[in-house]
Design a protein around this motif. Sequence first.
Motif, PDB file in Angstrom:
ATOM      1  N   GLN A  68       0.853  -1.184   0.000  1.00 12.95           N
ATOM      2  CA  GLN A  68       0.000   0.000   0.000  1.00 12.95           C
ATOM      3  C   GLN A  68       0.887   1.231   0.000  1.00 12.95           C
ATOM      4  O   GLN A  68       1.923   1.263   0.660  1.00 12.95           O
ATOM      5  N   SER A  69       0.456   2.246  -0.759  1.00 12.72           N
ATOM      6  CA  SER A  69       1.211   3.491  -0.760  1.00 12.72           C
ATOM      7  C   SER A  69       0.252   4.672  -0.852  1.00 12.72           C
ATOM      8  O   SER A  69      -0.802   4.577  -1.497  1.00 12.72           O
ATOM      9  N   PRO A  70       0.571   5.767  -0.154  1.00 12.96           N
ATOM     10  CA  PRO A  70       1.668   5.860   0.816  1.00 12.96           C
ATOM     11  C   PRO A  70       1.320   5.111   2.085  1.00 12.96           C
ATOM     12  O   PRO A  70       0.187   4.663   2.253  1.00 12.96           O
ATOM     13  N   ARG A  71       2.262   4.961   2.983  1.00 10.94           N
ATOM     14  CA  ARG A  71       1.983   4.327   4.263  1.00 10.94           C
ATOM     15  C   ARG A  71       1.455   5.336   5.284  1.00 10.94           C
ATOM     16  O   ARG A  71       0.690   4.967   6.179  1.00 10.94           O
ATOM     17  N   HIS A  72       1.858   6.572   5.120  1.00 14.01           N
ATOM     18  CA  HIS A  72       1.373   7.644   5.986  1.00 14.01           C
ATOM     19  C   HIS A  72       1.126   8.869   5.134  1.00 14.01           C
ATOM     20  O   HIS A  72       1.896   9.135   4.197  1.00 14.01           O
ATOM     21  N   LYS A  73       0.046   9.585   5.458  1.00 15.61           N
ATOM     22  CA  LYS A  73      -0.199  10.830   4.722  1.00 15.61           C
ATOM     23  C   LYS A  73      -0.960  11.786   5.617  1.00 15.61           C
ATOM     24  O   LYS A  73      -1.910  11.395   6.309  1.00 15.61           O
TER      25      LYS A  73
ATOM     26  N   LEU B 147      -5.119   6.674  -2.601  1.00 16.11           N
ATOM     27  CA  LEU B 147      -4.352   5.608  -1.976  1.00 16.11           C
ATOM     28  C   LEU B 147      -4.265   4.444  -2.967  1.00 16.11           C
ATOM     29  O   LEU B 147      -5.236   4.121  -3.655  1.00 16.11           O
TER      30      LEU B 147
ATOM     31  N   CYS C  17      -3.289   0.395  -3.780  1.00 17.60           N
ATOM     32  CA  CYS C  17      -3.063  -0.971  -3.335  1.00 17.60           C
ATOM     33  C   CYS C  17      -2.534  -1.760  -4.526  1.00 17.60           C
ATOM     34  O   CYS C  17      -3.146  -1.748  -5.604  1.00 17.60           O
TER      35      CYS C  17
ATOM     36  N   THR D  48      -2.575   2.108   5.507  1.00 19.36           N
ATOM     37  CA  THR D  48      -2.171   3.503   5.288  1.00 19.36           C
ATOM     38  C   THR D  48      -2.839   4.357   6.358  1.00 19.36           C
ATOM     39  O   THR D  48      -4.062   4.324   6.499  1.00 19.36           O
TER      40      THR D  48
END
Lengths: 113, 121
Positions: free
Chosen positions: A6-11, A21, A23, A108
């Motif tokens: 998954q990207s990003p992991r943090h936002k 997001l 996947c 995420t």
Amino acid sequence: DAGITQSPRHKVTETGTPVTLRCHQTENHRYMYWYRQDPGHGLRLIHYSYGVKDTDKGEVSDGYSVSRSKTEDFLLTLESATSSQTSVYFCAIMSRGSTDTQYFGPGTRLTVL
Amino acid sequence: AQKVTQAQTEISVVEKEDVTLDCVYETRDTTYYLFWYKQPPSGELVFLIRRNSFDEQNEISGRYSWNFQKSTSSFNFTITASQVVDSAVYFCALSEAIGNAGGTSYGKLTFGQGTILTVHP
């Protein structure tokens, strides 16, 4: 390891901005899902896909859209993020065959200020 | 509509105690699957077990055991001789079998609220 990233992991984003997001899976699974996790609610289904270009709404789909233009990618878009969409988002794939089990990506964490 | 209830929000035990996590479900389907997932402090969701609605045999895996009773719509999870590493959030979940509802079921999961288990040394 079900090969899900998954990207990003943090936002961290601001109210009103669009957010996408991603996947990504490497094992050609047909079924993919997006869930959100919030305290006191467990995980709730947002949208799911049962093939390329085949998607449908889940329990909490308002404010979200999805797209699946190829098997390996399932995108979740918040068209105009709101603070109520602050959550942890998990993507999952369904491993078919004898198990029919969902395996989850790492998640995420999205914060909408 | 499907529903999963985990009545215990939080459980705190001391290491080596046995602990049971309760799960009660509602569904009108005759074919369905029940799951338990573990979410350790690191945040990932780890699959523990899947049970078919036609298989009521209890299952044991090391210190973990599961008791499935269709008569009471329950699928309880017991950890024997708990350890600090068992500290996590545990989720019970229910899904329709793919192909239910005239082929319009897609294996969507319905989760319980989760039980936070803390095992103290």
